[in-house]
Design a protein around this motif. Structure first.
Motif, PDB file in Angstrom:
ATOM      1  N   GLY A  19       0.786  -1.229   0.000  1.00  0.00           N
ATOM      2  CA  GLY A  19       0.000   0.000   0.000  1.00  0.00           C
ATOM      3  C   GLY A  19       0.820   1.283   0.000  1.00  0.00           C
ATOM      4  O   GLY A  19       0.293   2.345   0.314  1.00  0.00           O
ATOM      5  N   ILE A  20       2.082   1.203  -0.350  1.00  0.00           N
ATOM      6  CA  ILE A  20       2.931   2.400  -0.398  1.00  0.00           C
ATOM      7  C   ILE A  20       2.718   3.109  -1.729  1.00  0.00           C
ATOM      8  O   ILE A  20       2.827   2.496  -2.793  1.00  0.00           O
ATOM      9  N   ARG A  21       2.421   4.397  -1.662  1.00  0.00           N
ATOM     10  CA  ARG A  21       2.275   5.189  -2.885  1.00  0.00           C
ATOM     11  C   ARG A  21       3.649   5.405  -3.500  1.00  0.00           C
ATOM     12  O   ARG A  21       4.604   5.758  -2.813  1.00  0.00           O
ATOM     13  N   ILE A  22       3.723   5.204  -4.807  1.00  0.00           N
ATOM     14  CA  ILE A  22       4.953   5.386  -5.572  1.00  0.00           C
ATOM     15  C   ILE A  22       4.627   6.299  -6.744  1.00  0.00           C
ATOM     16  O   ILE A  22       3.724   6.013  -7.527  1.00  0.00           O
ATOM     17  N   ASP A  23       5.368   7.403  -6.833  1.00  0.00           N
ATOM     18  CA  ASP A  23       5.229   8.327  -7.954  1.00  0.00           C
ATOM     19  C   ASP A  23       6.447   8.175  -8.849  1.00  0.00           C
ATOM     20  O   ASP A  23       7.574   8.159  -8.357  1.00  0.00           O
ATOM     21  N   LEU A  24       6.224   8.081 -10.141  1.00  0.00           N
ATOM     22  CA  LEU A  24       7.314   7.979 -11.111  1.00  0.00           C
ATOM     23  C   LEU A  24       7.367   9.251 -11.934  1.00  0.00           C
ATOM     24  O   LEU A  24       6.362   9.645 -12.531  1.00  0.00           O
ATOM     25  N   TYR A  25       8.538   9.879 -11.950  1.00  0.00           N
ATOM     26  CA  TYR A  25       8.769  11.102 -12.716  1.00  0.00           C
ATOM     27  C   TYR A  25       9.870  10.871 -13.734  1.00  0.00           C
ATOM     28  O   TYR A  25      10.809  10.119 -13.477  1.00  0.00           O
ATOM     29  N   LEU A  63      11.869   7.903  -8.613  1.00  0.00           N
ATOM     30  CA  LEU A  63      10.823   7.155  -7.933  1.00  0.00           C
ATOM     31  C   LEU A  63      10.662   7.788  -6.563  1.00  0.00           C
ATOM     32  O   LEU A  63      11.635   7.921  -5.817  1.00  0.00           O
ATOM     33  N   HIS A  64       9.453   8.207  -6.226  1.00  0.00           N
ATOM     34  CA  HIS A  64       9.144   8.801  -4.925  1.00  0.00           C
ATOM     35  C   HIS A  64       8.296   7.798  -4.152  1.00  0.00           C
ATOM     36  O   HIS A  64       7.154   7.519  -4.534  1.00  0.00           O
ATOM     37  N   PHE A  65       8.846   7.269  -3.071  1.00  0.00           N
ATOM     38  CA  PHE A  65       8.170   6.292  -2.229  1.00  0.00           C
ATOM     39  C   PHE A  65       7.655   7.016  -0.983  1.00  0.00           C
ATOM     40  O   PHE A  65       8.445   7.547  -0.201  1.00  0.00           O
ATOM     41  N   HIS A  66       6.368   7.020  -0.760  1.00  0.00           N
ATOM     42  CA  HIS A  66       5.745   7.747   0.351  1.00  0.00           C
ATOM     43  C   HIS A  66       5.713   6.844   1.595  1.00  0.00           C
ATOM     44  O   HIS A  66       4.659   6.365   2.005  1.00  0.00           O
ATOM     45  N   VAL A  67       6.882   6.688   2.203  1.00  0.00           N
ATOM     46  CA  VAL A  67       7.016   5.749   3.310  1.00  0.00           C
ATOM     47  C   VAL A  67       6.510   6.325   4.634  1.00  0.00           C
ATOM     48  O   VAL A  67       6.093   5.564   5.510  1.00  0.00           O
ATOM     49  N   GLY A  68       6.541   7.628   4.805  1.00  0.00           N
ATOM     50  CA  GLY A  68       6.012   8.227   6.031  1.00  0.00           C
ATOM     51  C   GLY A  68       4.540   7.916   6.198  1.00  0.00           C
ATOM     52  O   GLY A  68       4.099   7.507   7.283  1.00  0.00           O
ATOM     53  N   PHE A  83      11.696  11.779   9.792  1.00  0.00           N
ATOM     54  CA  PHE A  83      13.056  11.721   9.265  1.00  0.00           C
ATOM     55  C   PHE A  83      13.038  11.303   7.799  1.00  0.00           C
ATOM     56  O   PHE A  83      13.667  11.934   6.964  1.00  0.00           O
ATOM     57  N   LEU A  84      12.338  10.232   7.479  1.00  0.00           N
ATOM     58  CA  LEU A  84      12.124   9.805   6.090  1.00  0.00           C
ATOM     59  C   LEU A  84      10.629   9.848   5.826  1.00  0.00           C
ATOM     60  O   LEU A  84       9.886   9.006   6.313  1.00  0.00           O
ATOM     61  N   ASP A  85      10.197  10.833   5.086  1.00  0.00           N
ATOM     62  CA  ASP A  85       8.787  10.928   4.727  1.00  0.00           C
ATOM     63  C   ASP A  85       8.589  10.402   3.314  1.00  0.00           C
ATOM     64  O   ASP A  85       7.786   9.508   3.080  1.00  0.00           O
ATOM     65  N   VAL A  86       9.344  10.946   2.376  1.00  0.00           N
ATOM     66  CA  VAL A  86       9.321  10.483   0.988  1.00  0.00           C
ATOM     67  C   VAL A  86      10.754  10.142   0.595  1.00  0.00           C
ATOM     68  O   VAL A  86      11.635  11.001   0.650  1.00  0.00           O
ATOM     69  N   HIS A 100      15.291  -3.267 -12.334  1.00  0.00           N
ATOM     70  CA  HIS A 100      14.480  -3.542 -11.154  1.00  0.00           C
ATOM     71  C   HIS A 100      15.094  -2.771  -9.995  1.00  0.00           C
ATOM     72  O   HIS A 100      16.290  -2.887  -9.735  1.00  0.00           O
ATOM     73  N   VAL A 101      14.269  -1.962  -9.305  1.00  0.00           N
ATOM     74  CA  VAL A 101      14.751  -1.088  -8.235  1.00  0.00           C
ATOM     75  C   VAL A 101      14.045  -1.461  -6.934  1.00  0.00           C
ATOM     76  O   VAL A 101      12.956  -0.975  -6.655  1.00  0.00           O
ATOM     77  N   PRO A 102      14.656  -2.349  -6.133  1.00  0.00           N
ATOM     78  CA  PRO A 102      14.075  -2.685  -4.838  1.00  0.00           C
ATOM     79  C   PRO A 102      14.397  -1.602  -3.804  1.00  0.00           C
ATOM     80  O   PRO A 102      15.443  -0.958  -3.871  1.00  0.00           O
ATOM     81  N   LEU A 103      13.513  -1.428  -2.853  1.00  0.00           N
ATOM     82  CA  LEU A 103      13.730  -0.504  -1.745  1.00  0.00           C
ATOM     83  C   LEU A 103      13.508  -1.265  -0.445  1.00  0.00           C
ATOM     84  O   LEU A 103      12.432  -1.818  -0.223  1.00  0.00           O
ATOM     85  N   LEU A 104      14.531  -1.301   0.398  1.00  0.00           N
ATOM     86  CA  LEU A 104      14.442  -1.857   1.741  1.00  0.00           C
ATOM     87  C   LEU A 104      14.407  -0.663   2.679  1.00  0.00           C
ATOM     88  O   LEU A 104      15.333   0.152   2.675  1.00  0.00           O
ATOM     89  N   VAL A 105      13.338  -0.532   3.463  1.00  0.00           N
ATOM     90  CA  VAL A 105      13.121   0.720   4.182  1.00  0.00           C
ATOM     91  C   VAL A 105      12.689   0.488   5.630  1.00  0.00           C
ATOM     92  O   VAL A 105      12.079  -0.532   5.960  1.00  0.00           O
TER      93      VAL A 105
END
Length: 116
Positions: A19-25, A63-68, A83-86, A100-105
């Motif tokens: 359910g994490i929002r991801i924006d691609l620019y 890639l903007h991951f909206h982790v906050g 501290f980490l919002d996006v 492939h761009v994995p994100l461990l957060v």
């Protein structure tokens, strides 16, 4: 043909980041152009590649991951501002192929790499 995929892993809870929002620019000089907004599925992945086929072109992307928002939604109390919002990952796609761009957060750290 090229394609761009991603997935998110939640290191705090030891599970996929669902359910994490991801924006691609796409960056064009100093300008950002929004190409897509998606949410990660239950497996922390997108249901389809972010870019593929004719939409894929060499260039610089973010890639903007909206982790906050994700961690707040899971009930974690984050400081304001978080501290980490996006988490913003700027990547260069130079050739056709699978990127492939994995994100461990977690709320206070992240790592990424070019996966397969």
């Amino acid at each position: 043909m090229g394609r761009l995929t991603t997935h998110v892993l939640d290191a705090t809870h030891g599970c996929p980041g669902a359910g994490i929002r991801i924006d691609l620019y796409r960056l064009e000089g100093e300008q950002r152009r929004l190409l897509r907004q998606v949410a990660s599925n239950a497996d922390g992945r997108c249901d389809a590649p972010l870019l593929q086929g004719e939409a894929f072109a060499a260039g610089v992307y973010e890639l903007h991951f909206h982790v906050g928002d994700y961690y707040r939604g899971r009930g974690l109390e984050l400081p304001e501002p978080a501290f980490l919002d996006v988490v913003v990952l700027r990547v260069g796609l130079a050739e056709e192929g699978h990127y492939h761009v994995p994100l461990l957060v977690s709320p206070y750290s992240y790592s990424t790499y070019r996966g397969s």
